[in-house]
Scaffold this motif. Structure first.
Motif, PDB file in Angstrom:
ATOM      1  N   ALA A  24       0.831  -1.200   0.000  1.00 24.29           N
ATOM      2  CA  ALA A  24       0.000   0.000   0.000  1.00 24.29           C
ATOM      3  C   ALA A  24       0.867   1.251   0.000  1.00 24.29           C
ATOM      4  CB  ALA A  24      -0.936  -0.008   1.209  1.00 24.29           C
ATOM      5  N   ASN A  25       2.000   1.205   0.717  1.00 26.83           N
ATOM      6  CA  ASN A  25       2.916   2.343   0.725  1.00 26.83           C
ATOM      7  C   ASN A  25       3.574   2.542  -0.636  1.00 26.83           C
ATOM      8  OD1 ASN A  25       3.859   3.904   3.410  1.00 26.83           O
ATOM      9  ND2 ASN A  25       2.900   1.947   3.933  1.00 26.83           N
ATOM     10  N   VAL A  26       3.879   1.447  -1.306  1.00 24.14           N
ATOM     11  CA  VAL A  26       4.481   1.561  -2.639  1.00 24.14           C
ATOM     12  C   VAL A  26       3.496   2.191  -3.615  1.00 24.14           C
ATOM     13  CG1 VAL A  26       5.370   0.259  -4.613  1.00 24.14           C
ATOM     14  CG2 VAL A  26       6.063  -0.363  -2.290  1.00 24.14           C
ATOM     15  N   VAL A  27       2.254   1.695  -3.599  1.00 20.40           N
ATOM     16  CA  VAL A  27       1.232   2.234  -4.505  1.00 20.40           C
ATOM     17  C   VAL A  27       0.892   3.676  -4.125  1.00 20.40           C
ATOM     18  CG1 VAL A  27      -1.135   1.973  -5.320  1.00 20.40           C
ATOM     19  CG2 VAL A  27       0.310  -0.045  -4.995  1.00 20.40           C
ATOM     20  N   GLY A  28       0.726   3.918  -2.831  1.00 16.28           N
ATOM     21  CA  GLY A  28       0.443   5.279  -2.392  1.00 16.28           C
ATOM     22  C   GLY A  28       1.583   6.232  -2.716  1.00 16.28           C
ATOM     23  N   GLY A  29       2.829   5.759  -2.583  1.00 21.52           N
ATOM     24  CA  GLY A  29       3.976   6.588  -2.933  1.00 21.52           C
ATOM     25  C   GLY A  29       3.997   6.932  -4.412  1.00 21.52           C
ATOM     26  N   ALA A  30       3.639   5.957  -5.248  1.00 18.89           N
ATOM     27  CA  ALA A  30       3.566   6.232  -6.682  1.00 18.89           C
ATOM     28  C   ALA A  30       2.497   7.281  -6.971  1.00 18.89           C
ATOM     29  CB  ALA A  30       3.269   4.943  -7.446  1.00 18.89           C
ATOM     30  N   ALA A  31       1.380   7.210  -6.233  1.00 18.71           N
ATOM     31  CA  ALA A  31       0.329   8.212  -6.400  1.00 18.71           C
ATOM     32  C   ALA A  31       0.803   9.589  -5.946  1.00 18.71           C
ATOM     33  CB  ALA A  31      -0.924   7.799  -5.624  1.00 18.71           C
TER      34      ALA A  31
END
Length: 273
Positions: A24-31
């Motif tokens: 979730a942090n990886v996806v949120g970071g990409a966002a």
């Protein structure tokens, strides 16, 4: 119940939770990275409020990731989709210590700010999550009646937009995701976009006060006590103030060329060591 959990998460539910949190942090970071880029052209084309509203996307992306995985899994346990090189217990302990440490930092900063409030040295700011309260500079702080009126209008915009709650949520995400540098970048940029959106709203309602508003912004940069849970703009260097005054100068000619140059020059001289 235990067998049903194992069927979904595999034999180690803790490993799934830890892995899903990292993903979730990886996806949120990409966002966050995407919003950090898109907010600039969107601000120019539509306005600061539209750019500020983009910041709802990173938390939505982060929360949606585990949900989508759970909703789309087949007969394979979801826990088998993740494989961390360390134990879930060790990762959880490290996360907890970091979250507690950053929470302590924020709590100390908030306590110091409230001490400044009690001493009559804080403001302008908005404090309070449920019942927001506007703090104006003291009567002997050097602001004129017209400047105090502009400050009040700016802080009322924060209250109307529920910005103190957004700032508190950003601080919460910083504590929960303390290991993710993009989350801290998002919190910084979100606060900047909050201020720009309120600046634009005040100028829309009072276009005749452009120059005075820019000079008032300069005065507000001289305070240094941070406010983690509220709306406040401590002096962190030249760049944020340049952005705010630069936007006043560029957008639809909000400031005349001479007014904008004079204010920016005064800003440089006041902040330069």
């Amino acid at each position: 119940m235990a067998s049903s959990l194992e069927a979904v998460f595999g034999p180690e539910p803790g490993a799934f939770i830890a892995s899903a949190f990292v993903l979730a942090n990886v996806v949120g970071g990409a966002a966050v990275a995407t919003v950090a880029v898109l907010r600039l052209p969107l601000r120019r084309l539509i306005g600061p409020s539209a750019a500020y509203n983009l910041w709802i996307l990173p938390p939505l992306a982060g929360f949606a990731t585990p949900v989508v995985i759970l909703a789309s899994h087949d007969d394979t346990p979801v826990g088998a989709l993740f494989n961390l090189p360390v134990s879930a217990a060790g990762l959880g302990l490290a996360w907890l210590l970091g979250a507690l440490a950053l929470s302590l930092v924020f709590a100390v900063a908030q306590t110091r700010f409230m001490a400044e409030v009690r001493a009559g040295r804080a403001g302008p700011a908005v404090i309070g999550l449920i019942y927001p309260r506007i703090l104006l500079p003291s009567e002997d702080s050097g602001y004129t009646a017209q400047e105090r009126d502009l400050i009040r209008a700016h802080e009322r915009e924060h209250v109307a937009r529920k910005d103190p709650r957004a700032a508190a949520l950003a601080a919460l995400f910083q504590c929960l995701c303390w290991f993710n540098p993009l989350v801290h970048l998002a919190a910084y940029l979100l606060r900047l976009d909050q201020e720009l959106a309120c600046d634009a709203a005040v100028i829309r309602s009072r276009p005749q006060a452009r120059g005075l508003y820019a000079q008032t912004l300069l005065k507000t940069q001289l305070a240094h006590t941070p406010l983690p849970f509220g709306c406040y703009w401590p002096a962190r260097g030249l760049h944020p103030l340049e952005v705010r005054i630069g936007l006043l100068k560029r957008r639809n000619g909000l400031l005349g060329r001479s007014d904008g140059s004079a204010v920016v020059s005064a800003t440089v001289e006041s902040i330069r060591p």
